[in-house]
Motif scaffolding. Structure first.
Motif, PDB file in Angstrom:
ATOM      1  N   LYS A   1    -107.051 -22.358   0.953  1.00  0.00           N
ATOM      2  CA  LYS A   1    -107.169 -21.720  -0.361  1.00  0.00           C
ATOM      3  C   LYS A   1    -106.343 -22.418  -1.453  1.00  0.00           C
TER       4      LYS A   1
ATOM      5  N   GLU B   1    -107.799 -21.977  -5.050  1.00  0.00           N
ATOM      6  CA  GLU B   1    -107.694 -20.577  -5.479  1.00  0.00           C
ATOM      7  C   GLU B   1    -106.251 -20.222  -5.835  1.00  0.00           C
ATOM      8  N   LYS B   2    -105.312 -20.728  -5.060  1.00  0.00           N
ATOM      9  CA  LYS B   2    -103.900 -20.427  -5.306  1.00  0.00           C
ATOM     10  C   LYS B   2    -103.428 -21.019  -6.633  1.00  0.00           C
TER      11      LYS B   2
ATOM     12  N   TYR C   1    -105.020 -19.102  -9.572  1.00  0.00           N
ATOM     13  CA  TYR C   1    -104.432 -17.770  -9.766  1.00  0.00           C
ATOM     14  C   TYR C   1    -103.003 -17.855 -10.300  1.00  0.00           C
TER      15      TYR C   1
ATOM     16  N   LEU D   1     -96.833 -20.776  -4.559  1.00  0.00           N
ATOM     17  CA  LEU D   1     -98.264 -20.527  -4.412  1.00  0.00           C
ATOM     18  C   LEU D   1     -98.530 -19.338  -3.493  1.00  0.00           C
ATOM     19  N   ASN D   2     -97.822 -19.267  -2.365  1.00  0.00           N
ATOM     20  CA  ASN D   2     -98.041 -18.166  -1.427  1.00  0.00           C
ATOM     21  C   ASN D   2     -97.542 -16.839  -1.990  1.00  0.00           C
TER      22      ASN D   2
ATOM     23  N   CYS E   1     -97.203 -15.920  -5.137  1.00  0.00           N
ATOM     24  CA  CYS E   1     -98.063 -15.479  -6.234  1.00  0.00           C
ATOM     25  C   CYS E   1     -99.406 -14.966  -5.704  1.00  0.00           C
ATOM     26  N   PHE E   2    -100.060 -15.746  -4.894  1.00  0.00           N
ATOM     27  CA  PHE E   2    -101.428 -15.449  -4.459  1.00  0.00           C
ATOM     28  C   PHE E   2    -101.491 -14.212  -3.569  1.00  0.00           C
TER      29      PHE E   2
END
Length: 345
Positions: free
Chosen positions: A60, A63-64, A67, A315-316, A318-319
């Protein structure tokens, strides 16, 4: 007794990005912070969709990144600052074979939007085979992000500056000291090992060091350089260089071997003198399958955990904070890949 929708325990990326969702949705909460600098607050802040050792991407990634830009724009609405530094990563090639591999991988569907095929050469670092730039890579202004977020939380009376005391939780009444809560979320990184409710989750500490240095000659190009580690400019004429990965030397002090590794790595690419001005380290909470751990306690149904963000904390954090929010508030099932339940089967 003050009623709140949430208590958040923790002050890294997981805690702050989840707090943002609560702010956005108008939920009441208290965030407990010890004001210690954990792994998130000493992190490089690299936002990178490519694994630069083998030129692959990860789950992902697009997507990360998409977002994260949305969320940072939302945060800007109340801190008046966007923390995204549009400074691309340039990977120094070790040899011609790596350059050819980069070109080959750039033609693949999963990497064509990330691997730029226009190579560069820089005067002030050693890069005889040139560099490849990573499209959509950037950095977070880590220091400003945490300072401003904590200032905002404090100004709105969301922040409680004290160490959380597990013994003060009344699990039958859902109270903690003077607060009555609907939900409590633990985002403690490696601090989870002291948590009596979630200390059995399989997070593995990964110790990372970085150094701040003063270079004899400042770099002319405003980019992030990567070979063994990341090199990029900070304020006050200093540069960040790091970080290391160590699963063995887990004591709470500086490792001389890690510092030597960083100094030799920088000397390999920077041909002039430099002076080490500061050394920092933190413990990243990692998971064997490289997925975060998100979910609800088996017995205490209003107790939740958000951990195991690893080296991609921004990234992790936030997503997957959105996934957790929808799980709690809207009863949307968590993906099996990140669910705490995958360890309970």
């Amino acid at each position: 007794m003050e009623n709140v929708d949430y208590i958040i325990v923790g002050d890294g990326y997981a805690a702050l990005f989840f707090a943002h969702h609560l702010i956005r949705e108008g939920k009441s909460f208290k965030l407990f912070s010890e004001s210690r600098k954990g792994a998130s607050q000493v992190s490089a802040g690299i936002i990178n969709p490519v694994v630069l050792k083998k030129f692959t991407t990860f789950w992902k990634a697009q997507e990360k990144i998409d977002y994260l830009k949305i969320v940072l724009s939302e945060i800007e609405s109340y801190t008046s600052k966007n923390y995204l530094i549009e400074q691309p990563i340039h990977r120094i090639f070790h040899d011609e074979n790596e350059k050819n591999l980069w070109l080959k991988k750039s033609a693949s569907e999963e990497l064509m939007n990330f691997l730029n095929t226009e190579f560069s050469q820089f005067e002030d670092v050693r890069n005889p085979f040139g560099t490849g730039s990573v499209s959509q890579s950037a950095r977070l202004d880590v220091s400003s992000f945490f300072t401003d977020m904590f200032d905002y939380l404090d100004s709105k009376k969301y922040l409680v500056k004290e160490k959380f005391d597990y013994s003060q939780i009344n699990i039958t009444e859902n109270t903690y000291k003077e607060f009555e809560f609907k939900n409590i979320l633990f985002c403690e990184g490696m601090g989870v090992t002291e948590n009596p409710f979630f200390n059995d989750i399989p997070v593995i500490p990964n110790k990372g060091h970085h150094i701040k240095v003063r270079l004899q000659n400042d770099l002319k190009n405003n980019v992030t350089i990567k070979k063994k580690h990341f090199l990029f400019p900070l304020n006050n004429n200093l540069y960040f260089y790091g970080g290391t990965y160590d699963r063995d030397q887990l004591h709470s002090k500086i490792d001389d071997s890690a510092v030597e590794q960083l100094v030799s790595g920088l000397a390999e690419i920077y041909p002039f003198d430099f002076e080490v001005k500061d050394i920092s380290f933190g413990f990243r909470p990692t998971v064997k399958d490289r997925r975060p751990i998100v979910g609800r306690h088996e017995s205490h149904r209003d107790f939740y955990v958000f951990n195991g963000l690893g080296a991609r904390g921004i990234l992790n954090g936030c997503f997957f904070s959105k996934y957790l929010y929808d799980f709690i508030e809207n009863d949307v099932a968590l993906p099996e890949e990140i669910s705490l339940g995958r360890f309970l089967l």
